[in-house]
Scaffold this active site. Structure first.
Site, mmCIF file in Angstrom:
data_model
loop_
_atom_site.group_PDB
_atom_site.id
_atom_site.type_symbol
_atom_site.label_atom_id
_atom_site.label_comp_id
_atom_site.label_asym_id
_atom_site.label_seq_id
_atom_site.Cartn_x
_atom_site.Cartn_y
_atom_site.Cartn_z
ATOM 1 N N CYS A 172 1.043 -1.391 -0.248
ATOM 2 C CA CYS A 172 -0.123 0.071 0.159
ATOM 3 C C CYS A 172 1.127 1.295 -0.147
ATOM 4 C CB CYS A 172 -1.214 0.292 0.989
ATOM 5 S SG CYS A 172 -1.997 1.573 0.818
ATOM 6 N N CYS A 352 -5.895 2.266 -4.964
ATOM 7 C CA CYS A 352 -5.364 3.106 -3.611
ATOM 8 C C CYS A 352 -6.149 3.217 -2.911
ATOM 9 C CB CYS A 352 -3.602 3.348 -3.642
ATOM 10 S SG CYS A 352 -3.431 3.894 -2.519
HETATM 11 P P1 FAD Z 1 -0.972 -10.878 3.943
HETATM 12 O O1 FAD Z 1 -2.176 -10.712 4.076
HETATM 13 O O2 FAD Z 1 0.021 -9.939 4.771
HETATM 14 O O3 FAD Z 1 -0.577 -12.282 4.419
HETATM 15 C C1 FAD Z 1 0.622 -12.657 4.263
HETATM 16 C C2 FAD Z 1 0.474 -14.122 5.408
HETATM 17 O O4 FAD Z 1 1.717 -15.285 4.806
HETATM 18 C C3 FAD Z 1 0.096 -14.258 6.285
HETATM 19 O O5 FAD Z 1 -1.328 -15.046 6.562
HETATM 20 C C4 FAD Z 1 1.146 -14.347 7.040
HETATM 21 O O6 FAD Z 1 0.987 -14.811 8.663
HETATM 22 C C5 FAD Z 1 1.601 -16.037 5.665
HETATM 23 N N1 FAD Z 1 3.130 -16.053 6.667
HETATM 24 C C6 FAD Z 1 4.057 -15.479 6.909
HETATM 25 N N2 FAD Z 1 5.615 -15.290 7.141
HETATM 26 C C7 FAD Z 1 5.415 -17.416 6.571
HETATM 27 C C8 FAD Z 1 5.653 -18.887 6.301
HETATM 28 N N3 FAD Z 1 6.680 -17.880 6.702
HETATM 29 N N4 FAD Z 1 4.924 -20.055 6.079
HETATM 30 C C9 FAD Z 1 3.684 -19.374 6.365
HETATM 31 N N5 FAD Z 1 2.628 -18.684 5.844
HETATM 32 C C10 FAD Z 1 3.935 -17.164 6.635
HETATM 33 N N6 FAD Z 1 -4.479 -2.630 0.541
HETATM 34 C C11 FAD Z 1 -5.347 -2.390 -0.204
HETATM 35 O O7 FAD Z 1 -5.547 -2.706 -1.120
HETATM 36 N N7 FAD Z 1 -6.424 -0.819 0.190
HETATM 37 C C12 FAD Z 1 -5.335 -0.310 1.188
HETATM 38 O O8 FAD Z 1 -6.410 0.164 1.684
HETATM 39 C C13 FAD Z 1 -4.153 -1.160 2.207
HETATM 40 N N8 FAD Z 1 -4.098 -0.006 3.266
HETATM 41 C C14 FAD Z 1 -3.174 -0.599 4.215
HETATM 42 C C15 FAD Z 1 -2.858 -0.356 5.190
HETATM 43 C C16 FAD Z 1 -1.470 -0.861 6.059
HETATM 44 C C17 FAD Z 1 -1.218 0.074 6.921
HETATM 45 C C18 FAD Z 1 -1.038 -1.941 5.273
HETATM 46 C C19 FAD Z 1 0.229 -2.625 6.324
HETATM 47 C C20 FAD Z 1 -1.711 -2.803 3.937
HETATM 48 C C21 FAD Z 1 -2.842 -1.979 3.347
HETATM 49 N N9 FAD Z 1 -3.046 -2.280 2.341
HETATM 50 C C22 FAD Z 1 -3.903 -1.741 1.487
HETATM 51 C C23 FAD Z 1 -2.088 -3.600 1.653
HETATM 52 C C24 FAD Z 1 -2.677 -5.522 2.006
HETATM 53 O O9 FAD Z 1 -2.812 -5.319 2.985
HETATM 54 C C25 FAD Z 1 -1.617 -6.007 1.394
HETATM 55 O O10 FAD Z 1 -1.369 -5.850 0.397
HETATM 56 C C26 FAD Z 1 -2.239 -7.483 1.256
HETATM 57 O O11 FAD Z 1 -2.845 -7.712 2.907
HETATM 58 C C27 FAD Z 1 -1.374 -9.163 0.629
HETATM 59 O O12 FAD Z 1 -1.851 -10.061 0.563
HETATM 60 P P2 FAD Z 1 -0.568 -11.117 1.091
HETATM 61 O O13 FAD Z 1 -1.609 -12.302 0.761
HETATM 62 O O14 FAD Z 1 0.037 -10.973 -0.157
HETATM 63 O O15 FAD Z 1 -0.339 -10.970 2.293
#
Ligand code: FAD
Length: 409
Positions: A172, A352
């Site tokens: 983000c 965004c």
């Molecule tokens: P995540 O959702 O972070 O999930 C990763 C997962 O992998 C977690 O459950 C973790 O426990 C697990 N994991 C980690 N390491 C391991 C391992 N070694 N083995 C197995 N599992 C593991 N997005 C938007 O669309 N709109 C917004 O307004 C927005 N605002 C945001 C504001 C903030 C402050 C933040 C921090 C993020 C924001 N985002 C927003 C971004 C969005 O949250 C992420 O892009 C999204 O969560 C990505 O998904 P992901 O599954 O790749 O990662």
């Protein structure tokens, strides 16, 4: 698909048809899509018992949402029929098709979906790891600190507030500046803004990648009297003396500024074990997983797909991007499993929600070519709107929990 808890003690032995690493936004969305398509043999590797809706953390830090509404038990979001192995992936060997797990076990798979998210490198800035959570330093990037951001904003009546944005890719890209606008608007309403120096530190040459939104954001920053430092980065923090060092990359100068509030966003990268794996893209300085930008398939290991924050894709890392990537990964994986070439293509869509005030927002949606791709084409996306703020606060969370995570939207 009812969200009944999945067992978290599923057996590791035997060969798993599909292994999904990470049960965050990406891993759960794609697992739900595959279940809906009738796939039965899916194993999720996820160590955490909590699933977070991170987009609301900005509003938690801004005092507009309680942290509790951003969290649900992991078991409640895992689709029925998906096996949950509650362990951490430690290494992956795509030649042998195995994942080494915490606790000493090794899981064998046929197809792999990489979705472990991004790593927050608090040690990437000297002094930051020691100062965050104390010394008037906070960050909306971690749930343990986001409520503290609001405490600091509420208490502040005068002084200097610094908001930073790392030079690395981050999740983000708008979040580091949204909290500056929420804070400034609060101080304006409290009639103390003229006693507070607000500094926003941005590594890029503009406030936003897409010129149309950048121009609007310049006016927003002007409206609050925010001092914007472009091409600049936080390079050190001294929590004891409450000083932050800002390096201006345009002219190579460093300035140390005393702060009364520091909202710090750490540098970010792929998790260390991913960086060290053969899946890491040599072209990515942060070790993100290589993936074809349209099919999301690994270029060297055809049985591996990557999506979400861990994938090295030339678009902004957001949950909104994940929403468009998940159906592409699910469909293309099914193609490959059935001996076909991947048929679905991701266009780089990301979005965004740029909160610009305590009751207004711009919804920036665009693709790989930075072309605006508005979901509401009849209204201008370059105008701040109250309805958009309400959509983010009240509309998007149910869309996430009930639509995206269940594979419906
Ligand atoms: P995540 O959702 O972070 O999930 C990763 C997962 O992998 C977690 O459950 C973790 O426990 C697990 N994991 C980690 N390491 C391991 C391992 N070694 N083995 C197995 N599992 C593991 N997005 C938007 O669309 N709109 C917004 O307004 C927005 N605002 C945001 C504001 C903030 C402050 C933040 C921090 C993020 C924001 N985002 C927003 C971004 C969005 O949250 C992420 O892009 C999204 O969560 C990505 O998904 P992901 O599954 O790749 O990662």
């Amino acid at each position: 698909m009812a969200a009944t808890p999945s067992p978290s003690d599923a057996p590791i032995s035997g060969r798993h048809r599909i292994a999904v690493v990470g049960g965050g936004s990406a891993g759960i969305s794609v697992a739900a899509r595959l279940r809906r398509a009738g796939v039965t043999d899916i194993t999720l590797i996820e160590p955490s018992d909590t699933h977070w809706y991170q987009p609301l953390w900005t509003l938690v830090g801004g005092g507009q949402a309680p942290l509790g509404t951003t969290r649900r038990p992991e078991a409640s979001v895992i689709p029925d029929g998906v096996r949950w192995i509650r362990r951490r992936a430690l290494a992956v060997d795509p030649e042998a098709r195995t994942v080494a797990l915490s606790g000493g076990a090794e899981l064998s798979y046929e197809y792999l979906i990489m979705a472990p998210g991004i790593q927050l490198d608090w040690n990437g800035v000297p002094g930051l790891a020691e100062a965050v959570g104390h010394d008037r330093v906070s960050s909306n990037y971690a749930p343990e600190y986001a409520p503290r951001t609001w405490e600091l904003i509420k208490q502040m009546r005068s002084g200097t507030a610094v908001f930073t944005h790392p030079a690395s890719p981050l999740k983000c890209g708008g979040a580091p500046q949204k909290i500056a606008y929420l804070a400034a608007d609060y101080w304006r309403k409290q009639k103390v803004l003229d006693r507070i120096r607000v500094i926003l530190v941005i590594p890029d040459p503009a406030l936003f990648k897409v010129p149309g939104w950048s121009q609007v954001l310049e006016k927003v920053a002007d409206r609050y009297g925010i001092e914007v430092r472009l091409r600049s980065e936080m390079t050190a923090v001294d929590g004891d003396s409450r000083e932050v060092t800002i390096t201006d990359h345009a002219n190579g100068t460093k300035e140390t500024i005393g702060y009364d509030l520091l909202h710090a966003v750490p540098p970010q990268s792929a998790p260390d074990w991913v960086k060290a794996s053969p899946l890491a893209d040599p072209a990515s300085a942060q070790g993100f997983v290589a993936a074809d930008k349209h099919t999301l398939r690994h270029p060297s290991y055809g049985h591996v797909f990557a999506l979400g924050d861990v994938a090295n894709l030339p678009t902004s890392k957001t949950g909104a991007a994940v929403r468009k990537q998940a159906p592409v990964v699910a469909a293309n994986l099914l193609d490959v499993m059935n001996g076909r070439s991947p048929s679905r293509s991701y266009d780089g869509y990301t979005s965004c929600p740029l909160v610009t005030a305590r009751d207004r927002m711009l919804l920036a949606e665009f693709d790989y070519d930075l072309n605006p791709t508005p979901s509401f084409p009849l209204i201008s996306p370059f105008k701040e709107r109250r309805a958009m703020w309400a959509f983010k606060r009240y509309g998007l969370p149910p869309v996430y929990w009930h639509g995206m995570l269940t594979g419906r939207l």
